[in-house]
Design a protein around this motif. Structure first.
Motif, PDB file in Angstrom:
ATOM      1  N   LEU A 187       0.845  -1.192   0.000  1.00 55.34           N
ATOM      2  CA  LEU A 187       0.000   0.000   0.000  1.00 55.34           C
ATOM      3  C   LEU A 187       0.881   1.244   0.000  1.00 55.34           C
ATOM      4  O   LEU A 187       1.915   1.280   0.666  1.00 55.34           O
ATOM      5  N   HIS A 188       0.442   2.265  -0.733  1.00 54.70           N
ATOM      6  CA  HIS A 188       1.133   3.560  -0.691  1.00 54.70           C
ATOM      7  C   HIS A 188       0.158   4.568  -0.103  1.00 54.70           C
ATOM      8  O   HIS A 188      -0.756   5.040  -0.788  1.00 54.70           O
ATOM      9  N   ARG A 189       0.355   4.858   1.184  1.00 53.54           N
ATOM     10  CA  ARG A 189      -0.554   5.759   1.888  1.00 53.54           C
ATOM     11  C   ARG A 189       0.242   6.671   2.808  1.00 53.54           C
ATOM     12  O   ARG A 189       1.250   6.266   3.368  1.00 53.54           O
ATOM     13  N   ASP A 190      -0.256   7.891   2.946  1.00 60.00           N
ATOM     14  CA  ASP A 190       0.384   8.877   3.827  1.00 60.00           C
ATOM     15  C   ASP A 190       1.857   9.071   3.461  1.00 60.00           C
ATOM     16  O   ASP A 190       2.708   9.242   4.339  1.00 60.00           O
ATOM     17  N   SER A 191       2.145   9.026   2.157  1.00 58.93           N
ATOM     18  CA  SER A 191       3.513   9.218   1.642  1.00 58.93           C
ATOM     19  C   SER A 191       4.477   8.150   2.155  1.00 58.93           C
ATOM     20  O   SER A 191       5.690   8.379   2.221  1.00 58.93           O
ATOM     21  N   VAL A 192       3.944   6.993   2.543  1.00 62.69           N
ATOM     22  CA  VAL A 192       4.755   5.877   3.011  1.00 62.69           C
ATOM     23  C   VAL A 192       4.368   4.624   2.227  1.00 62.69           C
ATOM     24  O   VAL A 192       3.191   4.391   1.960  1.00 62.69           O
TER      25      VAL A 192
ATOM     26  N   ASP B 292      16.599   0.295   9.105  1.00 62.30           N
ATOM     27  CA  ASP B 292      17.145   1.426   9.841  1.00 62.30           C
ATOM     28  C   ASP B 292      16.536   1.559  11.229  1.00 62.30           C
ATOM     29  O   ASP B 292      17.062   2.297  12.069  1.00 62.30           O
ATOM     30  N   GLN B 293      15.449   0.843  11.458  1.00 58.67           N
ATOM     31  CA  GLN B 293      14.757   0.947  12.736  1.00 58.67           C
ATOM     32  C   GLN B 293      13.810  -0.236  12.884  1.00 58.67           C
ATOM     33  O   GLN B 293      13.277  -0.754  11.900  1.00 58.67           O
ATOM     34  N   VAL B 294      13.607  -0.685  14.119  1.00 53.25           N
ATOM     35  CA  VAL B 294      12.661  -1.763  14.422  1.00 53.25           C
ATOM     36  C   VAL B 294      11.666  -1.253  15.445  1.00 53.25           C
ATOM     37  O   VAL B 294      12.038  -0.634  16.445  1.00 53.25           O
ATOM     38  N   ILE B 295      10.384  -1.502  15.177  1.00 54.30           N
ATOM     39  CA  ILE B 295       9.322  -1.210  16.145  1.00 54.30           C
ATOM     40  C   ILE B 295       8.657  -2.534  16.499  1.00 54.30           C
ATOM     41  O   ILE B 295       8.082  -3.194  15.635  1.00 54.30           O
ATOM     42  N   LEU B 296       8.785  -2.928  17.749  1.00 63.09           N
ATOM     43  CA  LEU B 296       8.128  -4.141  18.223  1.00 63.09           C
ATOM     44  C   LEU B 296       6.738  -3.758  18.709  1.00 63.09           C
ATOM     45  O   LEU B 296       6.596  -2.986  19.650  1.00 63.09           O
ATOM     46  N   SER B 297       5.736  -4.279  18.034  1.00 70.92           N
ATOM     47  CA  SER B 297       4.373  -3.854  18.322  1.00 70.92           C
ATOM     48  C   SER B 297       3.584  -4.949  19.028  1.00 70.92           C
ATOM     49  O   SER B 297       3.565  -6.103  18.589  1.00 70.92           O
TER      50      SER B 297
ATOM     51  N   ASN C 105       1.343   5.130  13.889  1.00 73.74           N
ATOM     52  CA  ASN C 105       1.465   6.577  14.135  1.00 73.74           C
ATOM     53  C   ASN C 105       2.910   6.989  14.403  1.00 73.74           C
ATOM     54  O   ASN C 105       3.309   8.123  14.087  1.00 73.74           O
ATOM     55  N   MET C 106       3.715   6.101  14.977  1.00 69.22           N
ATOM     56  CA  MET C 106       5.132   6.389  15.176  1.00 69.22           C
ATOM     57  C   MET C 106       5.828   6.588  13.835  1.00 69.22           C
ATOM     58  O   MET C 106       6.658   7.490  13.664  1.00 69.22           O
ATOM     59  N   VAL C 107       5.464   5.744  12.873  1.00 66.78           N
ATOM     60  CA  VAL C 107       6.054   5.880  11.533  1.00 66.78           C
ATOM     61  C   VAL C 107       5.597   7.181  10.893  1.00 66.78           C
ATOM     62  O   VAL C 107       6.399   7.915  10.290  1.00 66.78           O
ATOM     63  N   LYS C 108       4.311   7.493  11.012  1.00 66.70           N
ATOM     64  CA  LYS C 108       3.792   8.722  10.408  1.00 66.70           C
ATOM     65  C   LYS C 108       4.469   9.952  11.009  1.00 66.70           C
ATOM     66  O   LYS C 108       4.792  10.911  10.295  1.00 66.70           O
ATOM     67  N   ALA C 109       4.694   9.933  12.322  1.00 72.28           N
ATOM     68  CA  ALA C 109       5.366  11.063  12.973  1.00 72.28           C
ATOM     69  C   ALA C 109       6.798  11.191  12.486  1.00 72.28           C
ATOM     70  O   ALA C 109       7.304  12.303  12.242  1.00 72.28           O
TER      71      ALA C 109
ATOM     72  N   ARG D 211      14.196   2.310   5.838  1.00 73.83           N
ATOM     73  CA  ARG D 211      13.390   1.094   5.970  1.00 73.83           C
ATOM     74  C   ARG D 211      13.132   0.800   7.449  1.00 73.83           C
ATOM     75  O   ARG D 211      14.065   0.769   8.253  1.00 73.83           O
ATOM     76  N   ILE D 212      11.870   0.551   7.753  1.00 70.44           N
ATOM     77  CA  ILE D 212      11.459   0.272   9.136  1.00 70.44           C
ATOM     78  C   ILE D 212      10.753  -1.077   9.176  1.00 70.44           C
ATOM     79  O   ILE D 212       9.937  -1.398   8.299  1.00 70.44           O
TER      80      ILE D 212
END
Length: 484
Positions: free
Chosen positions: A322-327, A396-401, A442-446, A365-366
């Motif tokens: 998906l390409h959304r919110d410029s991501v 470049d970063q990992v988010i454990l959700s 939201n962390m990615v969007k920020a 890349r996340i």
């Protein structure tokens, strides 16, 4: 008894093992097959097509040894199992058949039953790919709940048993002509193993998964999965490794089923839906299953059926971009040792293509990852890191959700243990924790807002619950709950 969809879901989820363990921790867990009593319950729901037994009384979990099952062949079922790719194979099969019947202008209703759900339980039960409505789901649910006295003490259907019963109830009352069923787990003792004469059954790739339930080894897992084969009914399998291949062949001979090995079809279209080897295998298996179903009608798929069936197959949360919110968001619910390498390969390939299209911007890349089950999460993480390293893929970063499983959040202690494990791998990149999928997104969007000139790619993988809740956070309801 009547109620809303939300009330139905609340009651349904109260039958999960997690909910039972939380509300009744001292209650012993019954060790009986999931298909135990399914035929009796179907009979109580009025779905007996043919019942040839000296008695409908069920006295033990071994009653199938001396009781013949109801004939549910009126649903014209295609039954699919496997460790990796069974859901995708089911989706391809349904799409191929839908394109064929549309081209030939035949008013055939196709049911699709899959597991797990992406956003909500009704997306497991589809007719002509559209999830059944909340009204249809709720009405059917309360009919089943009341008829089987599910609120009373005693042995009553659990969560997956209820869903399987509900699917049959809905498909038959809604006039479905043909149904594609994905096994929950295993096959032989699965709640979906209720069809005596399927049009065909299929085996996606078999490996090590659900070892606590089906194992301990791949041979035992293959034996459980082989149980969906039926005497004199055709069975199709992708090329398997030596151990599962041997088990399937031996069981096919013992059962009296005709087992056919499926190679990658030479006529597969060049399309992103079949860019990976695993996708090619699944689509090729689906073609054989669809043709087996059509053979009884004296029909077969055309080249255009195959091209459109593959191209228009939409399977949310699996190999989804998906390409959304410029991501650029890449989602795949890879949750076992077979699926993680495939997900990494798919992401790495598509990531490079997308990066080329955005070569005038630096790329970040996340990875958003979450997984908590009876499987070894540590083992899956090591496989993910190993595959990434071997392919030259760097995050470049990992988010454990964290995420919810049937409205129950992952315990904070589990999340902390997983964070410590990731940190022990010395990746030299930021590793953060998000308490929900919404927070992770939201962390990615920020972060994207802080780096407006950077091209962002995010891989979301692990639990299907995480992927589904992430898709919901991205506003993907229309992709899941709309018809194709």
């Amino acid at each position: 008894m009547h109620g809303t969809y939300q009330e139905a879901i609340k009651l349904l989820r109260s039958r999960t093992r997690l909910a039972k363990a939380a509300s009744r921790p001292d209650e012993p867990r019954l060790n009986v097959p999931n298909n135990y009593s399914m035929i009796e319950w179907l009979t109580q729901l009025g779905h007996t097509v043919r019942f040839i037994s000296s008695s409908q009384h069920v006295s033990s979990p071994n009653h199938y040894s001396n009781t013949r099952r109801q004939n549910l062949s009126a649903l014209n079922v295609i039954h699919i199992t496997g460790t990796k790719g069974k859901g995708s194979t089911a989706a391809f099969t349904e799409s191929l058949l839908r394109q064929h019947f549309a081209r030939t202008q035949q008013p055939v209703k196709i049911g699709l039953y899959t597991s797990p759900h992406i956003l909500t339980e009704r997306d497991r039960i589809r007719i002509n790919f559209a999830p059944v409505s909340e009204a249809v789901f709720a009405a059917a649910f309360f009919e089943v709940w009341e008829a089987l006295r599910c609120g009373e003490p005693g042995y009553r259907p659990g969560y997956l048993q209820l869903l399987a019963l509900l699917s049959v109830h809905i498909f038959k009352t809604q006039g479905v002509d043909l149904a594609v069923y994905e096994v929950h787990a295993g096959g032989r003792k699965d709640a979906t193993n209720i069809f005596e004469s399927p049009l065909a059954c299929g085996f996606a790739r078999i490996g090590l998964d659900h070892a606590d339930l089906l194992g301990p080894g791949v041979d035992s897992i293959a034996w459980h999965k082989s149980g969906i084969m039926k005497k004199a009914r055709p069975a199709y399998s992708v090329r398997q490794d030596e151990v599962p291949d041997g088990v399937l062949k031996a069981q096919a001979e013992e059962i009296g089923a005709a087992l056919h090995a499926v190679d990658i079809g030479p006529d597969l279209p060049a399309h992103p839906n079949v860019s990976q080897q695993a996708q090619k295998e699944n689509a090729s298996l689906a073609i054989e299953l669809a043709n087996a179903a059509l053979s009884g009608r004296g029909q077969q798929l055309s080249a255009s059926d195959i091209e459109l069936g593959v191209a228009k197959c939409a399977w949310p949360g699996r190999f989804q971009h998906l390409h959304r919110d410029s991501v650029h968001w890449f989602l795949d619910s890879a949750h076992n040792e077979l699926s993680i390498p495939v997900a990494i390969s798919w992401f790495n390939s598509l990531s490079k293509t997308v990066e080329k299209d955005n070569s005038d911007h630096p790329c970040r890349r996340i990875l958003i990852f979450g997984h908590s089950s009876d499987r070894s999460t540590e083992r899956l993480v090591d496989i993910l890191l190993e595959c990434s390293s071997e392919s030259g893929l760097k995050f470049d970063q990992v988010i454990l959700s964290s995420y919810n499983r049937y409205d129950i959040p992952i315990p904070e202690s589990v999340a902390n243990e997983q964070l410590e494990f990731w940190q022990s791998r010395n990746l030299q990149i930021p590793i953060q924790h998000a308490i929900t999928a919404d927070v992770a997104v939201n962390m990615v969007k920020a972060l994207r807002g802080n780096f407006p000139d950077t091209h962002f790619q995010v891989l979301i993988t692990g639990s299907a619950h995480l992927v589904g809740q992430s898709l919901g956070a991205l506003g993907g309801e229309e992709l899941v709950l709309a018809s194709a």
